[in-house]
Scaffold this motif. Structure first.
Motif, mmCIF file in Angstrom:
data_model
loop_
_atom_site.group_PDB
_atom_site.id
_atom_site.type_symbol
_atom_site.label_atom_id
_atom_site.label_comp_id
_atom_site.label_asym_id
_atom_site.label_seq_id
_atom_site.Cartn_x
_atom_site.Cartn_y
_atom_site.Cartn_z
ATOM 1 N N GLY A 21 -6.733 6.257 4.016
ATOM 2 C CA GLY A 21 -6.105 5.077 4.601
ATOM 3 C C GLY A 21 -7.017 4.220 5.445
ATOM 4 N N SER A 56 -3.885 11.816 -5.227
ATOM 5 C CA SER A 56 -4.449 11.183 -4.038
ATOM 6 C C SER A 56 -3.395 10.699 -3.057
ATOM 7 C CB SER A 56 -5.329 9.998 -4.456
ATOM 8 O OG SER A 56 -4.551 9.004 -5.106
ATOM 9 N N SER A 57 -2.106 10.815 -3.415
ATOM 10 C CA SER A 57 -1.056 10.321 -2.522
ATOM 11 C C SER A 57 -1.038 11.098 -1.211
ATOM 12 C CB SER A 57 0.315 10.447 -3.207
ATOM 13 O OG SER A 57 1.348 10.156 -2.275
ATOM 14 N N MET A 58 -0.938 10.335 -0.106
ATOM 15 C CA MET A 58 -0.841 10.977 1.203
ATOM 16 C C MET A 58 0.578 11.473 1.479
ATOM 17 S SD MET A 58 -3.098 8.266 3.471
ATOM 18 C CE MET A 58 -2.942 9.262 4.957
ATOM 19 N N TYR A 59 1.525 11.094 0.592
ATOM 20 C CA TYR A 59 2.932 11.387 0.876
ATOM 21 C C TYR A 59 3.585 12.260 -0.189
ATOM 22 C CZ TYR A 59 1.924 7.504 3.997
ATOM 23 O OH TYR A 59 1.352 6.704 4.950
ATOM 24 N N ALA A 108 -1.102 7.158 -7.658
ATOM 25 C CA ALA A 108 -1.484 8.085 -6.583
ATOM 26 C C ALA A 108 -0.883 9.472 -6.807
ATOM 27 C CB ALA A 108 -1.038 7.526 -5.232
ATOM 28 N N TRP A 129 0.845 -1.206 0.000
ATOM 29 C CA TRP A 129 0.000 0.000 0.000
ATOM 30 C C TRP A 129 0.877 1.252 0.000
ATOM 31 C CZ3 TRP A 129 -0.273 3.971 3.576
ATOM 32 C CH2 TRP A 129 -1.289 4.894 3.358
ATOM 33 N N ALA A 176 -2.183 4.021 7.116
ATOM 34 C CA ALA A 176 -1.096 4.959 7.408
ATOM 35 C C ALA A 176 -0.778 4.970 8.900
ATOM 36 C CB ALA A 176 -1.477 6.360 6.931
ATOM 37 N N GLN A 203 1.279 4.331 -2.764
ATOM 38 C CA GLN A 203 1.095 5.742 -2.431
ATOM 39 C C GLN A 203 2.218 6.631 -2.973
ATOM 40 O OE1 GLN A 203 -1.267 7.665 -0.420
ATOM 41 N NE2 GLN A 203 -2.519 5.970 -1.162
#
Length: 434
Positions: free
Chosen positions: A371, A264-267, A259, A250, A402, A254
């Protein structure tokens, strides 16, 4: 079959159709395998396959295709068809092929040792009969693969690899009487991996195969959360190496193309920041068995540290993703990752869990954008008071992927190495069981 010559012919065919940029990848593979069906040797066979993958770009419009007919006539027809397909494709200036990349990789056993294959299959079957007789190997195989690849681009890249490796895989269930005397069948599970040398350790002791077979025999009788713990609770999970690989998959998604391009990537803006437990160190090993340090878009892939003491070290956009997002291009191979071992023995990790489960497999869809997830744990066992107990059934856990990365509180000293990945067990706190 001269793979380099075929790739040159393919590029020439695309050039004659006016392609602005092109890539041709020709590969052959020879598989020798000894199959196991219903816990008996069933088939020894050798197969060969070849494939040509073509990519062409005209005025920012890209099309691709795969061929099995490698004749000059087929290449010419495919190039014409590809030009037609590209004409209907959307224009995107991010499309490109690699330039100036060169490597030649040769690694692993190039010829199958049939005696070693037979000995490995015999070892697995002998282990099953003596140690886990209630487990049935539905399907299994011991194999040798040789894969040769030539990749050329119109930008002058030439990447070639010749790899040889052995594989062992087992898939099955167990069957036995339940408390009521009625026969029951466990859920299925599998284990396997790749190696460049079958000598030394017995086949059944590699890739977690023996542990998987033993655990299946203990999974015939299962209980739910209510029976084991009296109902819902918040506890810890000890993820097995295969479940850890799922969790880290996952994370890798990301920091990859989909992503990053979708936003949409959290990072996206977290490189250099702590995004996970300081116990986590994730690095590539693109020289693993069956893996070539070459990316699918035609780049040499140098070693990469993705997590260092929980800090994100890089994003991994492809060439297309890089040109699309403006991020630095970081090529990665098709596999080959390892999570650093911890210092705590697995037995001590389990003993430290008041309530929770050893989780073999997570069955769930894609987590939400933030997440959050909810999934059923499979091939899992209850932990109560630091002791592993009954196999669990119909048990769900809820949490946030996450947050799970941040809530890792222990990493085992032991790891399982399947070739494609090498992972320890990890303990994660604060999951909701129901």
């Amino acid at each position: 079959m001269n793979l380099h010559h075929i790739a040159e012919q393919a590029l020439a065919a695309l050039k004659s159709e006016g392609a602005d940029a092109s890539q041709a990848t020709v590969s052959t593979s020879a598989l020798t395998e000894l199959n196991i069906t219903h816990s008996e040797p069933s088939l020894l066979r050798s197969t060969q396959n070849h494939r040509l993958s073509l990519v062409g770009i005209w005025d920012g419009r890209k099309a691709s295709t795969d061929l099995s007919d490698l004749s000059p006539e087929s290449l010419a027809a495919a190039a014409r068809a590809l030009r037609g397909d590209a004409a209907a494709a959307p224009q995107d200036t991010a499309h490109a092929v690699s330039s100036g990349q060169h490597t030649a990789i040769t690694r692993g056993p190039m010829d199958a040792d049939l005696t070693a294959l037979a000995d490995a299959a015999h070892d697995v079957l002998d282990f099953r009969a003596k140690a886990t007789p209630t487990m049935n190997i539905e399907e299994g195989a011991v194999s040798h693969t040789r894969a040769d690849t030539q990749m050329l681009t119109s930008g002058g890249s030439h990447l070639q690899s010749s790899l040889g490796w052995y594989g062992v895989g087992v898939f099955g269930t167990a069957r036995g009487p339940g408390p009521d005397g009625q026969m029951r069948t466990s859920s299925f599970n599998d284990a396997g991996g790749q190696t460049e040398d079958l000598r030394g350790d017995p086949a059944h002791s590699r890739f977690g195969i023996d542990a998987m077979m033993r655990e299946l025999t203990r999974s015939v009788v299962t209980l739910g959360v209510a029976d084991c713990f009296g109902g819902k609770f918040v506890g810890d999970v000890v993820l097995t190496p295969s479940a850890v690989a799922t969790l880290l998959g996952w994370l890798q998604g990301q920091v990859g193309d989909m992503a990053l391009i979708s936003g949409s990537s959290m990072y996206r803006d977290k490189v250099g920041e702590a995004i996970a437990s300081p116990l986590l160190n994730l690095a590539s090993r693109f020289d693993a068995p069956g893996i070539a340090a070459i990316s699918g878009d035609g780049f040499v892939t140098p070693p990469l540290q993705l997590l260092q003491s929980g800090r994100l070290q890089a994003l991994t956009p492809s060439l297309y993703g890089s040109r699309k997002t403006g991020l630095a291009h970081v090529p990665t191979a098709s596999g080959g990752w390892e999570l650093g071992a911890g210092t705590t023995p697995l037995a001590d990790i389990v003993r430290g869990v008041p309530r929770g489960a050893v989780v073999g497999r997570l069955s769930m869809g894609n987590p939400a954008a933030n997440g959050d997830f909810s999934g059923i744990i499979k091939n899992s066992f209850a932990i109560d008071g630091g002791a592993v107990g009954t196999a669990l059934s119909e048990t769900m856990i809820n949490g946030n992927v996450a947050q799970m990365l941040r809530d890792v509180v222990a990493v085992s000293a032991e790891r399982i190495d399947t070739g494609g990945w090498c992972m320890p067990w990890v303990r994660v706190s604060g999951l909701h069981f129901s």
